[in-house]
Design a protein around this motif. Structure first.
Motif, mmCIF file in Angstrom:
data_model
loop_
_atom_site.group_PDB
_atom_site.id
_atom_site.type_symbol
_atom_site.label_atom_id
_atom_site.label_comp_id
_atom_site.label_asym_id
_atom_site.label_seq_id
_atom_site.Cartn_x
_atom_site.Cartn_y
_atom_site.Cartn_z
ATOM 1 N N ASN A 280 0.788 -1.233 0.000
ATOM 2 C CA ASN A 280 0.000 0.000 0.000
ATOM 3 C C ASN A 280 0.819 1.282 0.000
ATOM 4 O OD1 ASN A 280 0.931 -0.163 2.593
ATOM 5 N ND2 ASN A 280 -1.057 -0.022 3.602
ATOM 6 N N ILE A 281 2.141 1.177 0.166
ATOM 7 C CA ILE A 281 2.976 2.380 0.095
ATOM 8 C C ILE A 281 3.716 2.466 -1.238
ATOM 9 C CG2 ILE A 281 3.301 2.516 2.588
ATOM 10 C CD1 ILE A 281 6.075 1.232 2.168
ATOM 11 N N ASN A 282 3.365 1.580 -2.172
ATOM 12 C CA ASN A 282 4.112 1.502 -3.425
ATOM 13 C C ASN A 282 3.183 1.720 -4.616
ATOM 14 O OD1 ASN A 282 5.609 0.669 -5.691
ATOM 15 N ND2 ASN A 282 6.887 -0.658 -4.438
ATOM 16 N N PRO A 283 3.173 2.924 -5.210
ATOM 17 C CA PRO A 283 2.302 3.177 -6.371
ATOM 18 C C PRO A 283 2.672 2.338 -7.580
ATOM 19 C CG PRO A 283 3.814 5.021 -6.018
ATOM 20 C CD PRO A 283 3.948 4.128 -4.824
ATOM 21 N N ASP A 284 3.950 1.931 -7.676
ATOM 22 C CA ASP A 284 4.366 1.076 -8.788
ATOM 23 C C ASP A 284 3.606 -0.239 -8.763
ATOM 24 O OD1 ASP A 284 6.170 3.093 -9.171
ATOM 25 O OD2 ASP A 284 7.926 1.968 -8.536
ATOM 26 N N GLN A 285 3.510 -0.869 -7.569
ATOM 27 C CA GLN A 285 2.814 -2.140 -7.464
ATOM 28 C C GLN A 285 1.330 -1.992 -7.781
ATOM 29 O OE1 GLN A 285 3.362 -4.789 -4.245
ATOM 30 N NE2 GLN A 285 5.583 -4.803 -4.375
ATOM 31 N N ALA A 286 0.733 -0.906 -7.349
ATOM 32 C CA ALA A 286 -0.684 -0.683 -7.652
ATOM 33 C C ALA A 286 -0.906 -0.595 -9.158
ATOM 34 C CB ALA A 286 -1.165 0.590 -6.967
ATOM 35 N N ALA A 287 -0.030 0.106 -9.858
ATOM 36 C CA ALA A 287 -0.146 0.228 -11.312
ATOM 37 C C ALA A 287 0.056 -1.121 -11.992
ATOM 38 C CB ALA A 287 0.873 1.248 -11.830
ATOM 39 N N ASN A 288 1.017 -1.912 -11.497
ATOM 40 C CA ASN A 288 1.259 -3.241 -12.070
ATOM 41 C C ASN A 288 0.027 -4.129 -11.914
ATOM 42 O OD1 ASN A 288 3.868 -2.315 -12.444
ATOM 43 N ND2 ASN A 288 4.720 -3.449 -10.731
ATOM 44 N N ALA A 289 -0.560 -4.109 -10.715
ATOM 45 C CA ALA A 289 -1.736 -4.934 -10.448
ATOM 46 C C ALA A 289 -2.909 -4.534 -11.338
ATOM 47 C CB ALA A 289 -2.125 -4.830 -8.975
ATOM 48 N N GLN A 290 -3.108 -3.232 -11.515
ATOM 49 C CA GLN A 290 -4.196 -2.760 -12.363
ATOM 50 C C GLN A 290 -3.989 -3.183 -13.814
ATOM 51 O OE1 GLN A 290 -7.076 -1.406 -11.711
ATOM 52 N NE2 GLN A 290 -6.747 -1.287 -9.500
ATOM 53 N N SER A 291 -2.745 -3.139 -14.271
ATOM 54 C CA SER A 291 -2.444 -3.563 -15.635
ATOM 55 C C SER A 291 -2.804 -5.032 -15.832
ATOM 56 C CB SER A 291 -0.962 -3.333 -15.933
ATOM 57 O OG SER A 291 -0.639 -3.753 -17.254
ATOM 58 N N PHE A 292 -2.485 -5.864 -14.825
ATOM 59 C CA PHE A 292 -2.799 -7.291 -14.896
ATOM 60 C C PHE A 292 -4.313 -7.504 -14.866
ATOM 61 C CE2 PHE A 292 -3.532 -11.455 -12.944
ATOM 62 C CZ PHE A 292 -2.726 -12.276 -13.740
ATOM 63 N N ALA A 293 -4.996 -6.782 -13.990
ATOM 64 C CA ALA A 293 -6.445 -6.940 -13.864
ATOM 65 C C ALA A 293 -7.162 -6.559 -15.157
ATOM 66 C CB ALA A 293 -6.969 -6.102 -12.696
ATOM 67 N N LYS A 294 -6.655 -5.566 -15.877
ATOM 68 C CA LYS A 294 -7.272 -5.131 -17.127
ATOM 69 C C LYS A 294 -7.259 -6.229 -18.183
ATOM 70 C CE LYS A 294 -6.395 -0.162 -16.659
ATOM 71 N NZ LYS A 294 -5.602 0.998 -17.156
ATOM 72 N N LEU A 295 -6.294 -7.144 -18.073
ATOM 73 C CA LEU A 295 -6.245 -8.262 -19.011
ATOM 74 C C LEU A 295 -7.422 -9.214 -18.804
ATOM 75 C CD1 LEU A 295 -2.459 -9.266 -18.733
ATOM 76 C CD2 LEU A 295 -3.532 -8.063 -20.648
ATOM 77 N N GLY A 296 -7.973 -9.205 -17.590
ATOM 78 C CA GLY A 296 -9.018 -10.150 -17.238
ATOM 79 C C GLY A 296 -8.469 -11.394 -16.561
ATOM 80 N N GLY A 297 -7.195 -11.321 -16.176
ATOM 81 C CA GLY A 297 -6.543 -12.483 -15.586
ATOM 82 C C GLY A 297 -6.662 -12.570 -14.082
ATOM 83 N N GLY A 298 -7.280 -11.562 -13.448
ATOM 84 C CA GLY A 298 -7.362 -11.624 -11.997
ATOM 85 C C GLY A 298 -7.879 -10.350 -11.385
ATOM 86 N N PHE A 299 -7.556 -10.181 -10.109
ATOM 87 C CA PHE A 299 -8.073 -9.073 -9.315
ATOM 88 C C PHE A 299 -6.930 -8.251 -8.742
ATOM 89 C CE2 PHE A 299 -10.863 -12.713 -9.090
ATOM 90 C CZ PHE A 299 -12.129 -12.196 -9.345
ATOM 91 N N ALA A 300 -7.092 -6.938 -8.762
ATOM 92 C CA ALA A 300 -6.183 -6.030 -8.068
ATOM 93 C C ALA A 300 -6.940 -5.509 -6.856
ATOM 94 C CB ALA A 300 -5.768 -4.874 -8.975
ATOM 95 N N VAL A 301 -6.497 -5.910 -5.659
ATOM 96 C CA VAL A 301 -7.263 -5.638 -4.445
ATOM 97 C C VAL A 301 -6.448 -4.779 -3.482
ATOM 98 C CG1 VAL A 301 -8.659 -6.653 -2.610
ATOM 99 C CG2 VAL A 301 -8.254 -7.935 -4.714
ATOM 100 N N PRO A 302 -6.881 -3.571 -3.175
ATOM 101 C CA PRO A 302 -6.176 -2.772 -2.169
ATOM 102 C C PRO A 302 -6.200 -3.485 -0.819
ATOM 103 C CG PRO A 302 -7.774 -1.440 -3.380
ATOM 104 C CD PRO A 302 -8.040 -2.867 -3.745
ATOM 105 N N GLN A 303 -5.171 -3.255 -0.009
ATOM 106 C CA GLN A 303 -5.053 -3.963 1.261
ATOM 107 C C GLN A 303 -6.283 -3.793 2.146
ATOM 108 O OE1 GLN A 303 -0.261 -4.393 2.081
ATOM 109 N NE2 GLN A 303 -1.483 -3.208 3.471
#
Length: 348
Positions: A280-303
């Motif tokens: 939750n202190i890393n905006p890079d990880q949040a952006a990576n997770a959102q990119s993956f979620a946009k593919l439809g391969g999973g979920f990006a879930v905030p802590q």
């Protein structure tokens, strides 16, 4: 052609750099790799035969202490000065930087001598070091199709290349999910306390007792989690380190983990659905997770939304609907030709 590869002070920067260096040496180019002392042994052990290795007096500037920050910036400045003189007498034809503050001195020196420079950003949001170095670069190569934080008025050329991963992940590309109710939980090398708290609590709420969980955690949490799973008759393998991460991902139907760039791209390379919980202190990880979620391969879930109740319901739905898991696995699959694309771009 002489090519200088500059990398940062973490494995996430070093491995892609070494992969590209190996391919360039195979193609017959003269390669020099620079890094800082934090990864000295990693670089020396992984550098291809024939490549030169140069260690810089540089480090990150993320320390909270003002004195340590000034010291780190002084090291970067000294390294930049030294490389500027070195390039005067032994000038490379190309420079490829893989991010991190230890790559900034080489980028600066290359700019002074008008050496064509290529910068690689591994995350879906531009890092601080790369954002600073972009002013001296004409080509930015990215791990994800879109990257947040790139100035709108920049004249830089952007090339989507992907991120190099280890050969064992490439060999497993597109491997079908095992359909064996297998869950992999990994919080990275240091584990993640929120995963240790939420995942067992969610599994306790589930009626499905067929799930087998491989749970990587901190060493001090291994015994506690082993007992918790055993006492509640949940099939589990709890360990502090996974030596064969590619094998663990291949063997899983679903992965729960953080969303560092390497982790996300490894999931995309193999093709595995995932629930990603960014630090939750890393905006890079949040952006990576959102990119993956946009593919439809999973979920990006905030802590704050990653709760036992939500996870229990989600896991129940997924493991009772294997067709959905298979569709998610297919959507998450992204062909990885990063090494070839990067080398072609640099040498064309």
């Amino acid at each position: 052609m002489k090519i200088w590869i500059a990398t940062g002070g973490t494995g996430g920067h070093v491995f892609p750099a070494l992969s590209v260096a190996t391919e360039l040496v195979k193609r017959g180019y003269s390669v020099t790799i620079s890094a800082d002392g934090r990864v000295k042994q990693m670089v020396k052990d992984g550098a291809p035969d024939g490549a030169k290795v140069v260690m810089l007096w540089a480090s990150g500037v993320g320390a909270k202490s003002r004195i340590k920050q000034v010291l780190a910036l002084s090291k970067i400045a000294l390294s930049a000065t030294w490389l500027t003189f070195r390039f005067l007498f032994s000038r490379p034809d190309r420079l490829v930087a893989f991010g991190g503050y230890a790559s900034v001195p080489a980028v600066f020196a290359a700019h002074l001598w008008k050496i064509p420079t290529y910068l690689h950003e591994q995350n879906a949001a531009i890092g601080r070091a790369n954002k600073f170095a972009m002013r001296w670069v004409k080509t930015l190569m990215t791990s994800f199709p879109s990257v947040d934080g790139i100035p709108g008025n920049t004249q830089i050329k952007i090339v989507y290349t992907g991120l190099p991963v280890r050969q064992e992940f490439l060999a497993a590309a597109g491997a079908p999910i095992p359909n064996a109710s297998k869950l992999l939980v990994t919080g990275g090398s240091l584990g993640a306390q929120i995963l240790d708290d939420v995942v067992p609590a969610a599994l306790l709420q589930m009626k499905n007792k067929k799930i087998f969980v491989t749970h990587q955690t901190r060493p001090e949490n291994v015994a506690r989690l082993q007992k918790l799973y055993a006492d509640n008759k949940i099939r589990a393998n709890v360990l502090s380190f996974i030596h064969d991460m590619a094998g663990a991902i291949i063997d899983a139907d679903l992965v729960i983990g953080r969303s560092g760039a390497s982790t996300v791209v490894e999931l995309e390379t193999v093709g595995r659905p995932a629930i990603l919980v960014p630090l939750n202190i890393n905006p890079d990880q949040a952006a990576n997770a959102q990119s993956f979620a946009k593919l439809g391969g999973g979920f990006a879930v905030p802590q704050e939304k990653f709760t036992p109740k939500w996870l229990s319901a989600t896991l129940t739905e997924l493991f009772e609907n294997t067709n959905r898991l298979e569709k998610m696995a297919h959507k998450s699959l992204v062909p990885n030709n990063a090494v070839k694309i990067i080398c072609d771009e640099v040498t064309k």
